[in-house]
Motif scaffolding. Structure first.
Motif, PDB file in Angstrom:
ATOM      1  N   GLU A 130      43.139  49.256  34.058  1.00 45.05           N
ATOM      2  CA  GLU A 130      43.257  49.014  35.502  1.00 45.05           C
ATOM      3  C   GLU A 130      42.917  47.573  35.848  1.00 45.05           C
ATOM      4  OE1 GLU A 130      42.157  53.450  37.271  1.00 45.05           O
ATOM      5  OE2 GLU A 130      40.550  52.115  36.605  1.00 45.05           O
ATOM      6  N   GLN A 133      45.857  45.414  34.899  1.00 42.18           N
ATOM      7  CA  GLN A 133      46.958  45.580  35.851  1.00 42.18           C
ATOM      8  C   GLN A 133      46.680  44.806  37.133  1.00 42.18           C
ATOM      9  OE1 GLN A 133      47.959  49.647  36.709  1.00 42.18           O
ATOM     10  NE2 GLN A 133      49.431  49.119  38.295  1.00 42.18           N
ATOM     11  N   LEU A 134      45.435  44.867  37.600  1.00 40.82           N
ATOM     12  CA  LEU A 134      45.071  44.153  38.824  1.00 40.82           C
ATOM     13  C   LEU A 134      45.254  42.654  38.640  1.00 40.82           C
ATOM     14  CD1 LEU A 134      42.041  44.837  41.103  1.00 40.82           C
ATOM     15  CD2 LEU A 134      42.382  42.544  40.230  1.00 40.82           C
ATOM     16  N   GLY A 136      47.091  41.165  36.314  1.00 42.22           N
ATOM     17  CA  GLY A 136      48.505  40.885  36.079  1.00 42.22           C
ATOM     18  C   GLY A 136      49.297  40.809  37.373  1.00 42.22           C
ATOM     19  N   ASP A 137      49.020  41.708  38.296  1.00 43.52           N
ATOM     20  CA  ASP A 137      49.699  41.676  39.593  1.00 43.52           C
ATOM     21  C   ASP A 137      49.382  40.389  40.345  1.00 43.52           C
ATOM     22  OD1 ASP A 137      50.760  44.156  39.083  1.00 43.52           O
ATOM     23  OD2 ASP A 137      49.329  45.259  40.310  1.00 43.52           O
ATOM     24  N   PHE A 138      48.120  39.969  40.267  1.00 39.37           N
ATOM     25  CA  PHE A 138      47.696  38.742  40.953  1.00 39.37           C
ATOM     26  C   PHE A 138      48.403  37.525  40.370  1.00 39.37           C
ATOM     27  CE2 PHE A 138      44.644  35.187  40.252  1.00 39.37           C
ATOM     28  CZ  PHE A 138      44.747  34.609  41.503  1.00 39.37           C
ATOM     29  N   ASP A 140      51.126  37.399  38.605  1.00 39.47           N
ATOM     30  CA  ASP A 140      52.568  37.463  38.839  1.00 39.47           C
ATOM     31  C   ASP A 140      52.903  37.046  40.276  1.00 39.47           C
ATOM     32  OD1 ASP A 140      55.269  38.308  37.862  1.00 39.47           O
ATOM     33  OD2 ASP A 140      55.096  39.677  39.552  1.00 39.47           O
ATOM     34  N   ALA A 141      52.059  37.461  41.225  1.00 34.84           N
ATOM     35  CA  ALA A 141      52.283  37.077  42.614  1.00 34.84           C
ATOM     36  C   ALA A 141      52.118  35.575  42.804  1.00 34.84           C
ATOM     37  CB  ALA A 141      51.309  37.821  43.532  1.00 34.84           C
ATOM     38  N   THR A 160      43.084  34.330  33.035  1.00 30.97           N
ATOM     39  CA  THR A 160      42.910  35.771  32.870  1.00 30.97           C
ATOM     40  C   THR A 160      41.466  36.103  32.512  1.00 30.97           C
ATOM     41  OG1 THR A 160      45.196  36.025  32.114  1.00 30.97           O
ATOM     42  CG2 THR A 160      43.651  37.801  31.588  1.00 30.97           C
ATOM     43  N   SER A 182      41.186  37.823  44.193  1.00 34.86           N
ATOM     44  CA  SER A 182      42.565  37.924  43.715  1.00 34.86           C
ATOM     45  C   SER A 182      43.441  38.781  44.624  1.00 34.86           C
ATOM     46  CB  SER A 182      42.591  38.491  42.291  1.00 34.86           C
ATOM     47  OG  SER A 182      42.254  39.872  42.285  1.00 34.86           O
ATOM     48  N   GLN A 183      42.807  39.629  45.445  1.00 38.52           N
ATOM     49  CA  GLN A 183      43.572  40.475  46.361  1.00 38.52           C
ATOM     50  C   GLN A 183      43.804  39.812  47.718  1.00 38.52           C
ATOM     51  OE1 GLN A 183      44.765  43.456  44.891  1.00 38.52           O
ATOM     52  NE2 GLN A 183      43.875  42.182  43.286  1.00 38.52           N
ATOM     53  N   ARG A 188      46.639  34.071  47.254  1.00 34.45           N
ATOM     54  CA  ARG A 188      47.837  34.203  46.411  1.00 34.45           C
ATOM     55  C   ARG A 188      48.924  33.235  46.879  1.00 34.45           C
ATOM     56  NH1 ARG A 188      49.171  40.394  44.670  1.00 34.45           N
ATOM     57  NH2 ARG A 188      47.136  40.967  43.823  1.00 34.45           N
TER      58      ARG A 188
END
Length: 312
Positions: A130, A133-134, A136-138, A140-141, A160, A182-183, A188
């Motif tokens: 998890e 994934q968190l 990776g999403d950051f 990628d964005a 990373t 990161s959220q 971002r």
């Protein structure tokens, strides 16, 4: 029975510092069986009972349950096997306690609301999958689809976080804060804007160049002036600002943009966003790296110098 010393349950309790009630319980469970009975029917225990009782108390203090202790006492299960299982279980409990302590410490320091506390606890409990994934999403964005496919591979790898299996409190707190950061959609968007600006000076599919690294240019040009105590708004700063503008001209396009301080000022202000440096500092804590070099002093100087030359 001759030659063997026997103890009443009260005497055994006094010799071992254990209550009569506890000994009676262990005896009823079969862990400390009596060696004999008195003429009146009371339980009597020998020296073996003292040793067995000491072992039972030790194993209970270590967290073993009665069923496991009974198997050890009856030689149905090796103590080493039981110890290994319980050591693994304790490792899990320790990790959980570290996470809880880290979250509570962060709540105490930050004065977090109940909603923030819930989020921090949730982030701290994420599994490794998890977490990846968190992150990776950051990334990628922030970098996905910007520039060539290989342009930001190294940068993304270096950004990373890798939380170790047994993180300390500081690492857990850093992870929670980094995950929250990161959220942040504004953060971002900021990184994506910086990434696009960074790629603008590269030749398509060409090798990276230090001449296109705005941060390196600013550091190299401003550090001497900063060390010399030159005030950014002073006349003495004019030569440094002129060289900086000239060195950065190829990154600002052509025409008026390359000559005006405003475009460079806007880029440096974005680069000087404290969230960017905070992310890198938290990343270093999580990964056990040395703290990153701070660009804030040179960026502050450059921003102040350019602002002074865009006013009026």
């Amino acid at each position: 029975m001759k030659g063997r010393t026997l103890y009443s349950i009260g005497e055994l309790a006094r010799r071992t510092g254990t209550t009569v009630k506890t000994i009676r319980f262990y005896s009823d469970c079969g862990l400390i069986p009596p060696a004999d009975r008195s003429p009146a029917g009371y339980r009597l225990y020998d020296s073996d009972a003292v040793a067995r009782l000491d072992l039972v108390r030790t194993l209970r203090d270590l967290g073993l349950d009665l069923a496991a202790i009974r198997k050890v006492m009856d030689r149905e299960l090796a103590l080493s096997e039981v110890a290994a299982v319980h050591a693994d279980a304790l490792d899990v409990q320790i990790r959980i306690l570290r996470l809880r302590r880290a979250v509570l410490t962060a709540v105490a320091k930050r004065g977090a609301t109940p909603e923030e506390t819930h989020l921090m606890h949730k982030l701290a409990k994420l599994s490794e999958v998890e977490r990846r994934q968190l992150v990776g999403d950051f990334l990628d964005a922030a970098f996905g689809g910007v520039g060539t496919s290989s342009m930001f591979t190294g940068a993304m790898r270096s950004m990373t976080p890798e939380l170790p299996d047994n993180p300390d409190t500081e690492q857990v707190q850093a992870w929670v804060e980094l995950a929250e950061l990161s959220q942040d959609p504004d953060f971002r968007a900021l990184l994506r804007h910086l990434a696009r600006e960074h790629t603008a000076g590269f030749i398509q599919d060409g090798p990276p160049s230090l001449h296109n690294d705005l941060a390196a240019i600013v550091r190299d040009q401003i550090t001497p002036a900063l060390a010399a105590g030159v005030e950014p708004a002073s006349l003495q700063a004019d030569p440094t600002v002129a060289v900086l503008m000239n060195r950065c001209a190829h990154l600002l396009g052509h025409g008026d943009d390359a000559k005006s301080p405003q475009p460079l000022l806007a880029r440096l202000e974005r680069m000087n966003d404290p969230r960017r440096e905070r992310y890198l500092s938290l990343l270093a804590v999580i990964n056990g790296w040395p703290g990153p070099e701070s660009l804030r002093p040179v960026l502050d100087w450059a921003v102040d110098a350019l602002q002074a030359r865009t006013q009026g």
